[in-house]
Design a protein around this motif. Structure first.
Motif, PDB file in Angstrom:
ATOM      1  N   LEU A  28      84.297  29.256  63.604  1.00 51.76           N
ATOM      2  CA  LEU A  28      83.551  30.219  62.801  1.00 51.76           C
ATOM      3  C   LEU A  28      84.376  31.477  62.559  1.00 51.76           C
ATOM      4  O   LEU A  28      84.360  32.041  61.466  1.00 51.76           O
ATOM      5  CB  LEU A  28      82.234  30.569  63.500  1.00 51.76           C
ATOM      6  N   GLU A  29      85.083  31.926  63.588  1.00 46.82           N
ATOM      7  CA  GLU A  29      85.951  33.091  63.473  1.00 46.82           C
ATOM      8  C   GLU A  29      87.038  32.970  64.522  1.00 46.82           C
ATOM      9  O   GLU A  29      86.761  33.040  65.721  1.00 46.82           O
ATOM     10  CB  GLU A  29      85.160  34.392  63.681  1.00 46.82           C
ATOM     11  N   TYR A  30      88.283  32.802  64.069  1.00 40.04           N
ATOM     12  CA  TYR A  30      89.354  32.581  65.025  1.00 40.04           C
ATOM     13  C   TYR A  30      89.682  33.863  65.775  1.00 40.04           C
ATOM     14  O   TYR A  30      89.841  34.936  65.191  1.00 40.04           O
ATOM     15  CB  TYR A  30      90.614  32.060  64.343  1.00 40.04           C
ATOM     16  N   THR A  41      87.073  33.848  72.829  1.00 38.34           N
ATOM     17  CA  THR A  41      86.236  34.940  72.338  1.00 38.34           C
ATOM     18  C   THR A  41      86.958  36.259  72.571  1.00 38.34           C
ATOM     19  O   THR A  41      87.944  36.323  73.303  1.00 38.34           O
ATOM     20  CB  THR A  41      84.868  34.941  73.042  1.00 38.34           C
TER      21      THR A  41
END
Length: 440
Positions: free
Chosen positions: A19-21, A66
């Motif tokens: 979704l978001e690297y 994350t």
């Protein structure tokens, strides 16, 4: 520890949609329980997030890095401490490869039953983290059904042991069951005691090719009504067979538009196989008993049915499960959705337990419009599975990617209970944040 860009990139994601690297701060490889404890004590003191990782074969983003995290790889903790054949159990470290454990157990006439498609490269620790399933689930259950005891390092570095080394044991709360499938959000599993099963003395493989997938799906219920419990019951649609033929030079699609692949095992394998052949033949299937070489090839092809990523396409594979009685209607609805949303679709399923892996995709050349249609198809397929009494994930875990649908399945009171449990085990929220449960 490694902070080189190439290592951070290699360990920053698993095989799930990104979704978001985010780059991790560093990658660390633990080789002992003491090292895991030291790392978590440091992380607890500094407030640093820790993302545990096995082989990185997960497909829900459970091991995605994350913000501000370190990735803690357990792949080097790969010792099989012991196999006790008379007790039918094994004690292993989390980095042991599933296939290696099975090979070691086979020397004693035993097997480790859970067999995800990635069993040749996935680790037992990763299987425990997601409560992984596999082809043999219909008869032998998922990972949780084979885990007897766990050694777990908590967020503050405390080492605890849960469970027992007996098949039965009901003292206290089932913390072993709680940790299994918690995706590294409650503690880091550093030791696993698993139950082993008898290696079947005979295995029979039956291939039933049908003119359409609905007829093949109906065969699942017909086999159940005949009171046969196959060890494996897998369903492949036409698109899946076309892709396998192109990749592996097989000829599946020429034999039918859908394949129902079954295995019976044990002393009654041949008798059960005869019943299956009769039942599927009555439904119009072209049924054959496969010889040992052909059988191995068919099962191996099924394990490859997810396929490799294609850089010209946006692909998303799902992991829904529905009650088996709804299997036929759900597959029909999936095909309707694909037509209406103008997306491509292929379906493969662990049909014996109602766990489906539909894959939707669009060409990247379609841009944002294609992605909108893809998302609409995914949302509708999830909503329908839930309406039928199913779940958003049968074996892959919620990870990061499926969080968007979790509140549709679980009521707010259940979500809040999970948040409270998380706070007990990990009050600072440093263990695999943003995965498995909705934290707000």
């Amino acid at each position: 520890m490694d902070t080189s860009p190439e290592v951070l990139a290699a360990y920053g994601t698993d095989q799930g949609p990104v979704l978001e690297y985010v780059n991790p701060l560093a990658v660390l490889w633990a080789q002992s329980v003491l090292e895991v404890q030291e790392i978590l004590r440091w992380a607890s003191r500094t407030g640093t997030a820790v993302v545990p990782r096995g082989a990185g074969t997960g497909v829900s983003g459970g091991a995605h890095a994350t913000a501000g995290c370190i990735v803690l790889s357990l792949e080097r903790m790969n010792k099989i401490h012991e196999i006790r054949p008379e007790d039918e159990l094994a004690r292993v470290e989390p980095g042991v490869i599933n296939a290696d454990l099975n090979a070691a157990a086979a020397e004693f006439g035993l097997m480790y039953a859970p067999d995800p498609a990635s069993y040749r490269i996935s680790t037992i620790g990763g299987n425990v983290a997601t409560n992984a399933g596999g082809l043999r689930c219909a008869k032998y259950g998922v990972t949780r059904d084979s885990v007897l005891s766990l050694e777990v390092v908590l967020a503050d570095g405390t080492l605890v042991t849960t469970g027992h080394q007996t098949f039965k044991g009901v003292a206290g709360y089932d913390l072993t069951g709680l940790f299994t499938g918690s995706e590294g959000t409650l503690g880091i599993v550093v030791g696993i005691t698993v139950r082993l099963r008898y290696l079947p003395v005979e295995v029979c493989t039956i291939a039933g090719f049908f003119p359409d997938i609905e007829s093949a799906a109906a065969g699942v219920l017909a086999v159940g009504r005949a009171r046969v419990q196959p060890a494996i019951m897998e369903l492949l649609d036409a698109e899946t067979m076309v892709a396998l033929d192109a990749a592996h030079g097989s000829n599946l699609r020429s034999r039918g538009a859908a394949l129902l692949l079954l295995q019976t095992d044990g002393y009654g394998a041949a008798a059960e196989a005869d019943v299956v052949r009769l039942v599927l033949g009555e439904l119009g299937g072209q049924v054959s008993m496969e010889g040992s070489e052909e059988a191995l090839q068919l099962v191996d092809l099924r394990r490859h049915s997810r396929g490799d990523a294609i850089h010209t396409e946006h692909r998303v594979g799902e992991d829904v499960a529905v009650p088996r009685s709804r299997l036929v209607s759900y597959i029909a609805e999936l095909n309707r959705m694909a037509r209406e949303h103008e997306v491509r679709l292929k379906v493969v399923a662990h049909a014996g337990d109602g766990n489906l892996h539909p894959t939707f995709w669009v060409d990247k050349t379609e841009g944002s419009a294609g992605l909108e249609r893809l998302d609409a198809a995914l949302d509708e397929s999830i909503a329908l599975a839930l309406a039928m009494g199913g779940t958003i994930t049968g074996e892959h875990g919620v990870g990061q990617f499926k969080l968007r649908w979790l509140a549709q399945e679980q009521q707010e009171q259940v979500l809040e209970l999970q948040r409270r449990i998380k706070a007990v085990f990990d009050p600072a929220g440093i263990l695999n944040p943003g995965k498995a449960i909705l934290t707000n």
